[in-house]
Design a protein around this motif. Structure first.
Motif, mmCIF file in Angstrom:
data_model
loop_
_atom_site.group_PDB
_atom_site.id
_atom_site.type_symbol
_atom_site.label_atom_id
_atom_site.label_comp_id
_atom_site.label_asym_id
_atom_site.label_seq_id
_atom_site.Cartn_x
_atom_site.Cartn_y
_atom_site.Cartn_z
ATOM 1 N N GLU A 33 49.614 2.443 17.496
ATOM 2 C CA GLU A 33 50.871 3.274 17.502
ATOM 3 C C GLU A 33 50.869 4.204 18.526
ATOM 4 N N LEU A 34 49.575 4.607 19.143
ATOM 5 C CA LEU A 34 49.651 5.586 20.250
ATOM 6 C C LEU A 34 50.651 4.921 21.484
ATOM 7 N N ILE A 35 49.991 3.702 21.826
ATOM 8 C CA ILE A 35 50.516 2.722 22.925
ATOM 9 C C ILE A 35 52.073 2.598 22.395
ATOM 10 N N ALA A 36 52.470 2.293 21.334
ATOM 11 C CA ALA A 36 53.917 2.068 21.090
ATOM 12 C C ALA A 36 54.734 3.387 21.159
ATOM 13 N N PRO A 96 44.464 11.443 21.521
ATOM 14 C CA PRO A 96 44.249 12.834 21.043
ATOM 15 C C PRO A 96 42.915 12.883 20.394
ATOM 16 N N CYS A 97 42.193 11.630 20.050
ATOM 17 C CA CYS A 97 41.039 11.710 19.091
ATOM 18 C C CYS A 97 39.671 11.389 20.105
ATOM 19 N N TYR A 98 40.281 10.882 21.084
ATOM 20 C CA TYR A 98 39.020 10.637 22.191
ATOM 21 C C TYR A 98 38.719 11.732 22.868
ATOM 22 N N PRO A 99 37.506 12.183 23.149
ATOM 23 C CA PRO A 99 36.823 13.248 24.031
ATOM 24 C C PRO A 99 37.710 13.338 25.394
ATOM 25 N N VAL A 145 45.833 -1.618 28.818
ATOM 26 C CA VAL A 145 46.291 -0.256 28.684
ATOM 27 C C VAL A 145 45.109 0.613 28.444
ATOM 28 N N THR A 146 44.988 1.788 29.467
ATOM 29 C CA THR A 146 43.881 2.546 29.487
ATOM 30 C C THR A 146 44.313 3.748 28.521
ATOM 31 N N LEU A 147 43.326 4.042 27.516
ATOM 32 C CA LEU A 147 43.535 5.357 26.695
ATOM 33 C C LEU A 147 42.620 6.219 27.278
ATOM 34 N N GLU A 148 43.447 7.361 27.387
ATOM 35 C CA GLU A 148 42.883 8.630 27.840
ATOM 36 C C GLU A 148 42.722 9.766 27.010
ATOM 37 N N ALA A 172 42.062 18.013 18.149
ATOM 38 C CA ALA A 172 41.737 17.862 16.848
ATOM 39 C C ALA A 172 43.236 18.037 16.015
ATOM 40 N N SER A 173 44.005 18.934 16.295
ATOM 41 C CA SER A 173 45.179 18.922 15.341
ATOM 42 C C SER A 173 46.101 17.792 15.574
ATOM 43 N N GLN A 174 46.421 17.276 16.970
ATOM 44 C CA GLN A 174 47.148 16.043 17.354
ATOM 45 C C GLN A 174 46.383 15.062 16.793
ATOM 46 N N CYS A 175 45.254 14.731 16.820
ATOM 47 C CA CYS A 175 44.492 13.791 16.109
ATOM 48 C C CYS A 175 44.621 13.418 14.883
#
Length: 496
Positions: free
Chosen positions: A259-262, A273-276, A308-311, A316-319
């Motif tokens: 969903e984030l990639i889309a 947003p959930c990854y550190p 695709v690279t997830l950065e 926390a709120s956006q996660c």
């Protein structure tokens, strides 16, 4: 042999007198059947989950309590490697993966009893997903598992895929059995008794591919499809249970990434947003096609099998907001007896045990000691803001593939429990996060074994007869005594 007639008659009388005494004693002895103690029975169940497989060995007395065995856990063994669904392209490895634990189990069961041990394998959401995607590969994996188990000296009863509702129901049974809600031992009565006012717990289970909620509602279950009825220890139970496929933690993380990639305008770098912060993960778009939960085509996704690279952004709120988008809460409208996606559920009531991934994630965050909801939220928010360097140095023993995902998993648990299942500030205190009760694991396998003991007949007590029945003994004694006295009288008359 005898010097004279007198000695001969005296000897005969002595023998007859001895026989008479023996017969008389025999008639007076009270003869009873001897009842031997009940024997121990064993059973084994493989829990073939989506991410791993475990074997549990149970035992119970053959003299059952109200037609249901009083079962205890003897052994647990965790199979090396991933779940059996991961061997779809090489099914024989699925069977071979079980051998080490099977060898371990046979060491815990007496050799004389092994061939009578019922052995089962129950596969859960990982195999349910594989069946949707590749039914032939699913059948081959189960066939290889069965082939391996038949090589061992146990009474193999089958390898099958459990429904989500069965998984939820058996987890509920395990939970309440271990907490003595069904039966408990009374030292005063020296027996197992049914509690006068049993405290029935609900069960919350979170796996890699599915999650289950099961509890006994205050009223009746309005939707019969979500009801489960059964009998244990002579009592009938009617509970609500539902399983959500594709809502296990691993599938949720996969759906979240898709969903984030889309939604991203970039085709190669996407904010997560959930990854550190300072953590990056590269994934291939083709990986979404390996699961029915993510293989639906989406025109928003970049074309081809690109990477695709997830950065990580550590927000926390956006996660939390991104995770909530994975649920269709609008399908319930204003209905209070609905969770999401239009699924019916009565209002939660009573106390609950949250186990499996619920427990493991909260244990990592030190949130399994009954902390308030406010403390839980604060702890999760703070954890989500920590950088990758901070986390990796603070938790050097944690697996690097797990560590960056605790923020997402914790926020998912909050969303599932609060927004979907509708726990609130008050009822949150009725959730207890734990994985064991005593030495036994909480999960569906014990409930499965416990329920199956209703189909395994209780052995009748073994009765050993030590002598002939006392009525026959009295009759024989009377005949011998009569003959002895009559012969003695005859000899005396002849002598005189």
């Amino acid at each position: 042999m005898f010097a004279n007639k007198k000695h001969f008659i005296t000897a005969i009388i002595g023998v007859l007198a001895a026989l008479s005494i023996i017969a008389l004693v025999l008639s007076l002895v009270k003869v009873e059947d001897v009842t031997l103690p009940p024997t121990i029975k064993y059973g084994m169940v493989f829990d073939a989950g989506s991410s791993h497989t475990s074997l549990f060995v149970y035992e119970w007395d053959s003299d059952k309590e109200n037609d249901t065995g009083v079962v205890s856990q003897t052994l647990s063994c965790h199979v090396q490697g991933q779940g059996i669904s991961s061997y779809a392209s090489d099914p024989p490895k699925a069977g071979d993966s079980l051998r080490e634990c099977l060898d371990e189990a046979l060491k815990a069961i007496p050799a004389a009893k092994q061939r009578d041990v019922p052995a089962y394998l129950g596969a859960t959401a990982g195999m349910r997903l594989l069946r949707e995607q590749n039914s032939s590969a699913t059948a081959q994996v189960l066939a290889e598992v069965a082939k391996t188990m038949r090589e061992y000296p146990v009474a193999f009863k089958g390898a099958r895929i459990l429904t989500g509702e069965e998984e939820g129901t058996y987890g509920w049974i395990t939970t309440n059995y271990l907490l003595d809600s069904f039966t408990k031992f009374s030292p005063k009565a020296h027996s197992w008794i049914h509690p006068e006012a049993p405290n029935i717990f609900g069960a919350l289970d979170l796996g890699g591919a599915s999650t289950q909620i099961s509890f006994r509602p205050e009223g009746s279950v309005r939707n019969w499809k979500e009801a489960s009825k059964f009998t244990l220890y002579g009592y009938n139970y009617n509970i609500y249970t539902h399983s959500y496929l594709c809502y296990g933690q691993d599938q949720v993380l996969k759906r979240l990434a898709k969903e984030l990639i889309a939604e991203s305008s970039s085709s190669s770098w996407v904010d997560h947003p959930c990854y550190p912060r300072d953590y990056n993960e590269t994934i291939s778009l083709s990986s979404f096609r390996t699961s029915p939960c993510t293989n639906r085509s989406d025109p928003r996704l970049p074309l081809g099998d690109r990477s695709v690279t997830l950065e990580g952004r550590g927000n926390a709120s956006q996660c939390l907001a991104a995770i909530k988008k994975l649920f269709n809460f609008s399908a319930c409208g204003q209905s209070q007896d609905c969770t999401f996606d239009g699924i019916y559920q009565p209002l939660v009531s009573g106390q609950f045990i949250a186990f499996s991934a619920f427990y493991y994630n909260f244990r990592f965050l030190n949130l399994t000691e009954g902390q308030s909801l406010a403390t839980v939220r604060e702890t999760i928010e703070h954890f989500c803001t920590r950088s990758w360097g901070d986390l990796s140095s603070s938790y050097p023993e944690e697996k690097p593939e797990r560590l960056p995902k605790y923020c997402a998993k914790a926020n998912y648990i909050l969303t599932l429990l609060l927004d979907a299942y509708k726990f609130d500030e008050t009822s949150w205190n009725n959730i207890f996060f734990q994985m064991k009760v005593g030495s036994a694991d909480v999960g569906w396998t014990l409930g499965y074994m416990l329920n199956l003991t209703n189909m395994i007949p209780a052995e009748a007590p073994v009765r050993v007869k030590g002598h002939v029945p006392s009525l026959w003994a009295a009759a024989i004694a009377f005949i011998i005594l009569t003959l002895a006295l009559g012969l003695a009288a005859l000899l005396l008359l002849l002598w005189v």
